[in-house]
Enzyme design. Structure first.
Site, mmCIF file in Angstrom:
data_model
loop_
_atom_site.group_PDB
_atom_site.id
_atom_site.type_symbol
_atom_site.label_atom_id
_atom_site.label_comp_id
_atom_site.label_asym_id
_atom_site.label_seq_id
_atom_site.Cartn_x
_atom_site.Cartn_y
_atom_site.Cartn_z
ATOM 1 N N GLU A 89 0.901 -1.181 -0.030
ATOM 2 C CA GLU A 89 0.061 -0.003 0.202
ATOM 3 C C GLU A 89 0.840 1.195 -0.196
ATOM 4 O O GLU A 89 2.063 1.371 0.706
ATOM 5 C CB GLU A 89 -0.938 0.025 1.191
ATOM 6 C CG GLU A 89 -2.291 -1.115 0.835
ATOM 7 C CD GLU A 89 -2.945 -1.181 1.990
ATOM 8 O OE1 GLU A 89 -2.844 -0.294 3.124
ATOM 9 O OE2 GLU A 89 -3.963 -1.971 2.126
ATOM 10 N N GLU A 159 8.698 -2.222 8.428
ATOM 11 C CA GLU A 159 9.930 -1.733 9.226
ATOM 12 C C GLU A 159 11.175 -1.434 8.468
ATOM 13 O O GLU A 159 11.888 -2.163 8.007
ATOM 14 C CB GLU A 159 10.306 -2.738 10.274
ATOM 15 C CG GLU A 159 11.384 -2.204 11.406
ATOM 16 C CD GLU A 159 11.384 -0.611 11.770
ATOM 17 O OE1 GLU A 159 10.450 0.126 12.153
ATOM 18 O OE2 GLU A 159 12.614 0.150 11.706
ATOM 19 N N SER A 190 10.861 6.427 9.090
ATOM 20 C CA SER A 190 10.074 6.188 10.228
ATOM 21 C C SER A 190 10.550 4.779 10.868
ATOM 22 O O SER A 190 10.346 3.591 10.008
ATOM 23 C CB SER A 190 8.562 6.377 10.314
ATOM 24 O OG SER A 190 8.113 6.082 11.355
ATOM 25 N N SER A 212 8.988 6.091 16.436
ATOM 26 C CA SER A 212 7.952 5.754 16.995
ATOM 27 C C SER A 212 8.041 5.471 18.483
ATOM 28 O O SER A 212 8.325 4.272 18.780
ATOM 29 C CB SER A 212 6.951 4.583 16.231
ATOM 30 O OG SER A 212 6.803 5.318 14.907
ATOM 31 N N LEU A 213 7.929 6.469 19.317
ATOM 32 C CA LEU A 213 8.062 6.315 20.630
ATOM 33 C C LEU A 213 6.902 5.457 21.348
ATOM 34 O O LEU A 213 7.043 4.570 22.045
ATOM 35 C CB LEU A 213 8.586 7.578 21.454
ATOM 36 C CG LEU A 213 8.991 7.399 23.036
ATOM 37 C CD1 LEU A 213 10.149 6.659 23.028
ATOM 38 C CD2 LEU A 213 9.247 8.722 23.407
ATOM 39 N N ASN A 214 5.817 6.189 21.429
ATOM 40 C CA ASN A 214 4.522 5.611 21.801
ATOM 41 C C ASN A 214 4.251 5.296 23.226
ATOM 42 O O ASN A 214 3.219 4.823 23.430
ATOM 43 C CB ASN A 214 4.177 4.376 20.949
ATOM 44 C CG ASN A 214 4.031 4.746 19.451
ATOM 45 O OD1 ASN A 214 3.844 5.796 19.026
ATOM 46 N ND2 ASN A 214 3.973 3.743 18.547
ATOM 47 N N ASN A 290 -5.813 5.266 15.930
ATOM 48 C CA ASN A 290 -7.090 4.481 15.130
ATOM 49 C C ASN A 290 -7.364 3.153 15.445
ATOM 50 O O ASN A 290 -6.347 2.388 15.270
ATOM 51 C CB ASN A 290 -6.371 4.606 13.689
ATOM 52 C CG ASN A 290 -6.387 6.241 13.246
ATOM 53 O OD1 ASN A 290 -7.309 6.877 13.310
ATOM 54 N ND2 ASN A 290 -5.113 6.468 12.626
ATOM 55 N N CYS A 333 -2.669 6.096 10.002
ATOM 56 C CA CYS A 333 -1.875 5.229 10.585
ATOM 57 C C CYS A 333 -2.349 3.872 11.188
ATOM 58 O O CYS A 333 -3.311 4.022 11.774
ATOM 59 C CB CYS A 333 -1.281 5.906 11.917
ATOM 60 S SG CYS A 333 -0.139 7.282 11.283
HETATM 61 N N1 SAH Z 1 7.445 0.541 11.126
HETATM 62 C C1 SAH Z 1 7.496 1.963 11.170
HETATM 63 C C2 SAH Z 1 6.789 2.650 10.089
HETATM 64 C C3 SAH Z 1 5.321 2.416 9.959
HETATM 65 S S1 SAH Z 1 4.176 2.816 11.021
HETATM 66 C C4 SAH Z 1 7.241 2.684 12.421
HETATM 67 O O1 SAH Z 1 6.678 2.093 13.412
HETATM 68 O O2 SAH Z 1 7.604 3.825 12.647
HETATM 69 C C5 SAH Z 1 3.880 4.439 11.063
HETATM 70 C C6 SAH Z 1 3.398 5.337 12.197
HETATM 71 O O3 SAH Z 1 1.941 4.932 12.428
HETATM 72 C C7 SAH Z 1 4.170 4.966 13.547
HETATM 73 O O4 SAH Z 1 4.191 6.086 14.100
HETATM 74 C C8 SAH Z 1 3.095 4.020 14.297
HETATM 75 O O5 SAH Z 1 3.376 3.972 15.613
HETATM 76 C C9 SAH Z 1 1.655 4.811 13.799
HETATM 77 N N2 SAH Z 1 0.652 3.700 14.010
HETATM 78 C C10 SAH Z 1 0.755 2.416 13.600
HETATM 79 N N3 SAH Z 1 -0.368 1.880 14.007
HETATM 80 C C11 SAH Z 1 -1.385 2.875 14.570
HETATM 81 C C12 SAH Z 1 -2.742 3.078 14.992
HETATM 82 N N4 SAH Z 1 -3.542 1.989 14.976
HETATM 83 N N5 SAH Z 1 -3.376 4.338 15.218
HETATM 84 C C13 SAH Z 1 -2.367 5.352 15.259
HETATM 85 N N6 SAH Z 1 -1.097 5.198 14.806
HETATM 86 C C14 SAH Z 1 -0.690 3.971 14.554
#
Ligand code: SAH
Length: 354
Positions: A89, A159, A190, A212-214, A290, A333
């Site tokens: 995608e 990734e 990313s 992507s810290l999260n 999301n 995302c």
């Molecule tokens: N693998 C890489 C790139 C893909 S994800 C990474 O992890 O950075 C791109 C972004 O989408 C990342 O910051 C991830 O944390 C975010 N993401 C993944 N699933 C999500 C969701 N369900 N809701 C919101 N953001 C999400």
């Protein structure tokens, strides 16, 4: 067969075609195709047929077919692109005066983030650099004239740091002259935080980085991103701090933070986030989760998102909320997954350097 044309660097093309001038002409030809050519022609202008023909026979164009194209009312367009049976995608996100193309680096993903729909696919295969560049070509060719494709984010499926050789090659091709000549700062890779890849990327590339810290504690991060056991928060942020010193703060660095209701969205989290980022010139992108079924995770209320945002901003950190775009077409995302039955898409976002 050598690598397909969209994955070749100018130096490699020079070697293949026997002169710099021909290599430049070949790139000009490649990047001026509208609509895109389906295959390499027998001849292109300014390159002798004698040299081009055998080259065209041993290389290729390998552009994907568009299996599906979905456009959301805000203009965000999601493509399912088929590379000889492997679907990935790609998303185009228009903004004022420019479009950002979000590309995939793997079919499926090598990581298992609990909140991300792509993990449902498992890992299918690595994408070649030419397949990443081709995603950009397809989406760019259909960008509105008033919003040309000037930015790329590696935030689609996969990734990037688990496929780093090919990703670095794609970044080189996307930023090279004479075309498409994107600015390194306009290309953002990313990562979910793969430490060895992060170290190499920071040493070798000038492109922008998104981490992507999260989460703000290892406990919570491990819960949603199991790989955190191997590469905990301090190890990742340590690299960003060292990079800031090395590059004198010149690299554009984003910190992606998906907000999960009741899990990582408290005032304490906001304060810890600010402390963690001390010494790291960066911009935080807050992404309200999301929803994706079966995770047990919640989307925080809009009010909670605004409160978290304000608390971070009040402490002097650059921070933006990325309200979801393209949710209607599951292009946001964590929603990038193509159902195996071929029925379409289920719930990912493309964010950061939009
Ligand atoms: N693998 C890489 C790139 C893909 S994800 C990474 O992890 O950075 C791109 C972004 O989408 C990342 O910051 C991830 O944390 C975010 N993401 C993944 N699933 C999500 C969701 N369900 N809701 C919101 N953001 C999400």
């Amino acid at each position: 067969m050598s690598r397909a044309l969209p994955g070749l660097t100018l130096d490699e093309l020079e070697h293949e075609l026997g002169s710099r001038t021909r290599a430049l002409e070949a790139l000009k030809w490649l990047w001026s195709q509208r609509p895109l050519a389906a295959a390499l022609p027998e001849a292109i202008p300014e390159v002798s047929h004698r040299v081009w023909k055998p080259f065209a026979a041993r290389t290729g164009l390998t552009l994907p077919t568009v299996a599906q194209r979905l456009e959301s009312p805000d203009g965000t367009t999601k493509y399912a692109l088929d590379f000889s049976g492997t679907q990935v995608e790609t998303v185009r996100i228009p903004a004022k005066g420019r479009s950002t193309i979000c590309i995939s680096s793997q079919a499926g993903c090598t990581r298992k983030c609990v909140f991300c729909a792509t993990k449902e696919l498992g890992f299918i295969r690595q994408l070649k650099a030419e397949e990443m560049v081709a995603q950009f070509m397809v989406a760019r060719a259909e960008a509105p004239v008033e919003a040309p494709a000037s930015n790329v984010v590696f935030m689609g499926m996969g990734e990037p740091f688990d496929n780093l050789d090919e990703v670095l090659r794609a970044v080189n091709v996307l930023t090279q002259s004479p075309a498409p000549q994107l600015r390194a700062v306009s290309v953002t890779v990313s990562t979910s935080g793969v430490l060895p890849g992060l170290q190499r990327f920071l040493a070798e590339s000038k492109a922008s980085l998104a981490l992507s810290l999260n989460a703000t504690t290892d406990e919570v991060r491990t819960q949603v991103m199991p790989q955190n056991k191997t590469w905990p928060i301090a190890s990742l942020l340590g690299e960003l701090r060292a990079d800031a010193v090395r590059t004198k703060g010149k690299r554009q660095t984003f910190v992606e933070y998906v907000l999960f209701g009741g899990l990582n969205d408290t005032d304490d989290d906001a304060d810890r986030l600010v402390q963690l980022l001390a010494g790291i010139p960066s911009r935080v992108n807050l992404i309200p989760y999301n929803p994706y079924p079966g995770t047990g995770l919640r989307t925080p209320s809009e009010e909670q998102v605004r409160r978290f945002h304000q608390r971070v901003v009040d402490q002097g950190v650059l921070c933006l909320v990325r309200w979801p775009r393209g949710r209607e077409i599951a292009a946001a995302c964590g929603q990038l997954v193509r159902s195996t039955s071929g029925e379409g898409f289920s719930p990912s976002e493309v964010d950061g350097a939009l």
